[in-house]
Structures are given as structure tokens and as C-alpha cells.
Design an enzyme around this catalytic site. Structure first.
Site, mmCIF file in Angstrom:
data_model
loop_
_atom_site.group_PDB
_atom_site.id
_atom_site.type_symbol
_atom_site.label_atom_id
_atom_site.label_comp_id
_atom_site.label_asym_id
_atom_site.label_seq_id
_atom_site.Cartn_x
_atom_site.Cartn_y
_atom_site.Cartn_z
ATOM 1 N N LYS A 44 -4.811 -2.247 16.405
ATOM 2 C CA LYS A 44 -5.216 -1.149 15.531
ATOM 3 C C LYS A 44 -6.278 -0.270 16.210
ATOM 4 O O LYS A 44 -6.236 0.964 16.118
ATOM 5 C CB LYS A 44 -5.746 -1.701 14.207
ATOM 6 C CG LYS A 44 -4.672 -2.245 13.277
ATOM 7 C CD LYS A 44 -3.861 -1.129 12.642
ATOM 8 C CE LYS A 44 -3.018 -1.624 11.492
ATOM 9 N NZ LYS A 44 -2.301 -0.544 10.787
ATOM 10 N N ARG A 71 12.181 0.988 6.110
ATOM 11 C CA ARG A 71 13.433 0.439 6.649
ATOM 12 C C ARG A 71 14.359 -0.042 5.545
ATOM 13 O O ARG A 71 15.565 -0.093 5.728
ATOM 14 C CB ARG A 71 13.119 -0.674 7.631
ATOM 15 C CG ARG A 71 12.283 -0.190 8.825
ATOM 16 C CD ARG A 71 12.171 -1.249 9.890
ATOM 17 N NE ARG A 71 13.444 -1.516 10.504
ATOM 18 C CZ ARG A 71 13.693 -2.571 11.283
ATOM 19 N NH1 ARG A 71 12.739 -3.447 11.513
ATOM 20 N NH2 ARG A 71 14.876 -2.743 11.813
ATOM 21 N N VAL A 112 0.826 -1.205 0.000
ATOM 22 C CA VAL A 112 0.000 0.000 0.000
ATOM 23 C C VAL A 112 0.865 1.261 0.000
ATOM 24 O O VAL A 112 0.638 2.184 -0.776
ATOM 25 C CB VAL A 112 -0.964 0.005 1.200
ATOM 26 C CG1 VAL A 112 -1.722 1.332 1.292
ATOM 27 C CG2 VAL A 112 -1.957 -1.162 1.096
ATOM 28 N N ASP A 139 12.586 1.595 13.382
ATOM 29 C CA ASP A 139 11.682 0.484 13.662
ATOM 30 C C ASP A 139 10.521 0.999 14.507
ATOM 31 O O ASP A 139 10.727 1.625 15.550
ATOM 32 C CB ASP A 139 12.460 -0.606 14.416
ATOM 33 C CG ASP A 139 11.641 -1.866 14.632
ATOM 34 O OD1 ASP A 139 10.403 -1.812 14.512
ATOM 35 O OD2 ASP A 139 12.246 -2.904 14.933
ATOM 36 N N TYR A 191 -4.160 -8.402 16.171
ATOM 37 C CA TYR A 191 -3.923 -7.362 15.171
ATOM 38 C C TYR A 191 -5.024 -6.306 15.214
ATOM 39 O O TYR A 191 -4.760 -5.099 15.288
ATOM 40 C CB TYR A 191 -3.840 -8.003 13.784
ATOM 41 C CG TYR A 191 -3.683 -7.024 12.643
ATOM 42 C CD1 TYR A 191 -2.468 -6.386 12.423
ATOM 43 C CD2 TYR A 191 -4.735 -6.763 11.772
ATOM 44 C CE1 TYR A 191 -2.310 -5.501 11.366
ATOM 45 C CE2 TYR A 191 -4.586 -5.885 10.714
ATOM 46 C CZ TYR A 191 -3.379 -5.254 10.513
ATOM 47 O OH TYR A 191 -3.234 -4.377 9.470
#
Length: 318
Positions: free
Chosen positions: A144, A32, A12, A48, A140
């Protein structure tokens, strides 16, 4: 107006960089590793997310941040504490980036969240709505949601404008994971036991998601809102496979196995999540996105599947 895009080497993030560059928006791509294709965006190595490192150089002189970097959903997570690992990157890392963005004078923070904030599945014909009570169930999705809650609190304290975009499954050229696996099986002509799945699922083409994210960078009515996004063409798993096979120029060899048998088989081999993804419904209502922003999909599912299939065939032929 300088826009920083994090996760710029990802599926994305790199597409957002290319589209903003095409629109002549100054872009600083942060990742990164050096991305392969980010248009005319300038690249900077980013810290990071999980370390809480210094983002000052990346953010200097920027007005908008599109935050696409994340610890992504993993089907078989081997972390000793998956929720804590997701929280470190997706919650704490995001909030630290946003705090530093405020200090750097950033005015808007566009957060690429996930439909998993709303939940894992919907009853048939009862899609998720953008402002419904969130009900995440996996680490996950929880991470979020916690990031969204923290960003709203930060916005209330500082005046930072935050925008949340929660996509379902995203597909397009260069797609990986399960979607790429489906194309691989279809090209091989393998029989698939998915010929009788009558669910409904919302998907979003990469071009449609990117167009909405670009709009959310500048639209005044996007501030401090959550938006759902899709192609606005819900399909069953069976229909998707048939459409994708057509785009690939291959026959869809689909065996009509009852969905309940697929779910039981998935559970028996320790893949209950896969059975759910294949057989359950997950629909989203994009009416708020349409009405508040005047947004609509810029490509049809048919066009996007064809572009995805053509890229896959060209790539695998090399």
C-alpha cells in the site's frame, strides 16, 4: 460528474456506491462479480488488478476514481511470496489503473489505503499522525505504501489529484473476519480471556469511512493529501467487547487474563499476530482530517455498533 468505484462488490466499495447514489452522484460500479447492493450505480465487470488489463471501458467518461479494490490483508497467507503477490495487485495494479485513468481524463484518484502504511501498533497515548514517516512492517502495508509513493510521482508528472485515506479496522453491517467472529462468540455466551486488556485502539464505522471518502471526491483541500480516519472514540479490547455485547443484548463473559499471558499463548500456537491485535494499542490522530476538511464522524460508535449487531442478529436468525 461520473465517479468510478472499484471493488464495488466489497464491504467498503459497495457502501461507497450506495452513498454516492443516495447523493445523486452518477456512479459506475466496477467489480469482478456483480454486486448485490450498490444503490442506483451502473455495474461493469472490471479486470483483475494483478493482470494489468485494459480499464478503458470502465474509465470512459469518468471524472473521479475511488479505488477500493485490493488484495486484502490475509491472516495466514499461503502464497510462496506474499510480498510479490501484494505488490502485483496493490502496487502495480493500482499504478496501472491510475495511469489509464490519467489517459481517460480522470481528474482525481481517491485511494483507499490502510493504517498499516503507518505501522502495526502505537505506544499508549502516542497515535499515528497522517504526515508522520510511514513504517509498514508486513507485505500488505508495504504494498500500500509503495502504491502511495507511485501515485504521488504520477501526480507530480501529470497533474492528477490523488487522495490517500488510511482506515484502521472498519466495522458495520455485513462486516466479516475477526469482528464477525467476536459477535459470534459473544452471542454463544462463550467465556473470553479478554477481561483485563488496557490497550487503546481506534476503529472506524463504515458510515464514517464512506462519508469521508465521498468528501474526498470533491473537497478542493483534499488534493494530494493523506488522511487518517476513525470514530474519534478509542477503546480497549475489553471495552469494545463490552460495548458490542451490550449492542447484541448479551452478557460479556470476560475472564481477566493478563495480556502478557495472551501474547505468549498466541506465540505458542503460531498466532503471534492475533495476540498483538488483541493486546497492543493502535491509535490514530484525525486532527488533520478535521481541520483541513472540516470533517467529523457522522455516527457515534454506540450507534454504529448497534446497527452492526442488529444486522448480525437478523442475518443469523434466518
Amino acid at each position: 460528474m461520473m465517479t468510478v468505484v472499484t471493488g464495488a462488490s466489497g464491504f467498503v466499495g459497495s457502501a461507497v456506491c450506495r452513498e454516492l447514489s443516495r447523493r445523486n452522484v452518477p456512479v459506475r460500479a466496477a467489480s469482478r462479480g456483480r454486486p448485490d447492493d450498490i444503490g442506483n450505480a451502473g455495474w461493469m465487470c472490471s479486470p483483475d488488478l494483478a493482470t494489468g488489463a485494459d480499464w478503458a471501458d470502465v474509465l470512459r467518461g469518468s471524472d473521479v476514481v475511488v479505488h477500493a479494490a485490493a488484495r486484502v490483508h490475509i491472516m495466514r497467507d499461503t502464497s510462496a511470496d506474499p510480498l510479490e503477490a501484494f505488490r502485483q495487485a496493490n502496487t502495480e495494479g493500482t499504478l496501472e489503473l491510475a495511469r489509464q485513468a490519467v489517459a481517460a481524463g480522470v481528474s482525481r484518484f481517491v485511494f483507499v489505503s490502510s493504517i498499516k502504511v503507518n505501522g502495526e501498533q502505537t505506544a499508549l497515548g502516542q497515535p499515528f499522525e497522517a504526515d508522520a514517516i510511514p513504517q509498514p512492517t508486513d507485505p500488505y502495508g508495504i504494498s500500500k505504501l509503495e502504491a502511495e509513493v507511485g501515485l504521488r510521482a504520477l501526480a507530480a508528472r501529470t497533474g492528477l489529484e490523488v487522495v490517500f485515506v488510511r482506515p484502521p479496522l472498519v466495522y458495520g453491517p455485513r462486516v466479516q473476519a475477526n469482528f464477525r467472529g467476536m459477535m459470534r462468540w459473544l452471542v454463544r455466551g462463550a467465556p473470553l480471556p479478554l477481561g483485563a486488556v488496557a490497550n487503546r485502539r481506534s476503529l472506524v464505522a463504515l458510515d464514517n469511512l464512506v462519508d469521508l471518502l465521498c468528501m474526498c471526491c470533491v473537497h478542493p483541500d483534499a488534493a494530494n493529501q493523506a488522511f487518517l480516519v476513525s470514530d474519534d472514540e478509542d477503546v480497549s479490547t475489553t471495552e469494545l467487547l463490552r460495548k458490542l455485547a451490550h449492542a447484541l443484548g448479551r452478557p460479556a463473559r470476560l475472564v481477566p487474563v493478563p495480556p502478557r499471558m495472551l501474547e505468549v499463548a498466541g506465540a505458542l500456537v503460531g498466532r503471534r499476530d492475533l495476540g498483538q491485535r488483541l493486546c497492543a494499542s493502535l491509535q490514530v490522530d484525525i486532527s488533520k482530517t478535521r481541520s483541513r476538511l472540516g470533517w467529523k464522524p457522522v455516527v457515534t460508535m454506540e450507534t454504529a455498533l448497534k446497527e452492526t449487531a442488529d444486522h448480525f442478529l437478523a442475518e443469523t436468525a434466518q
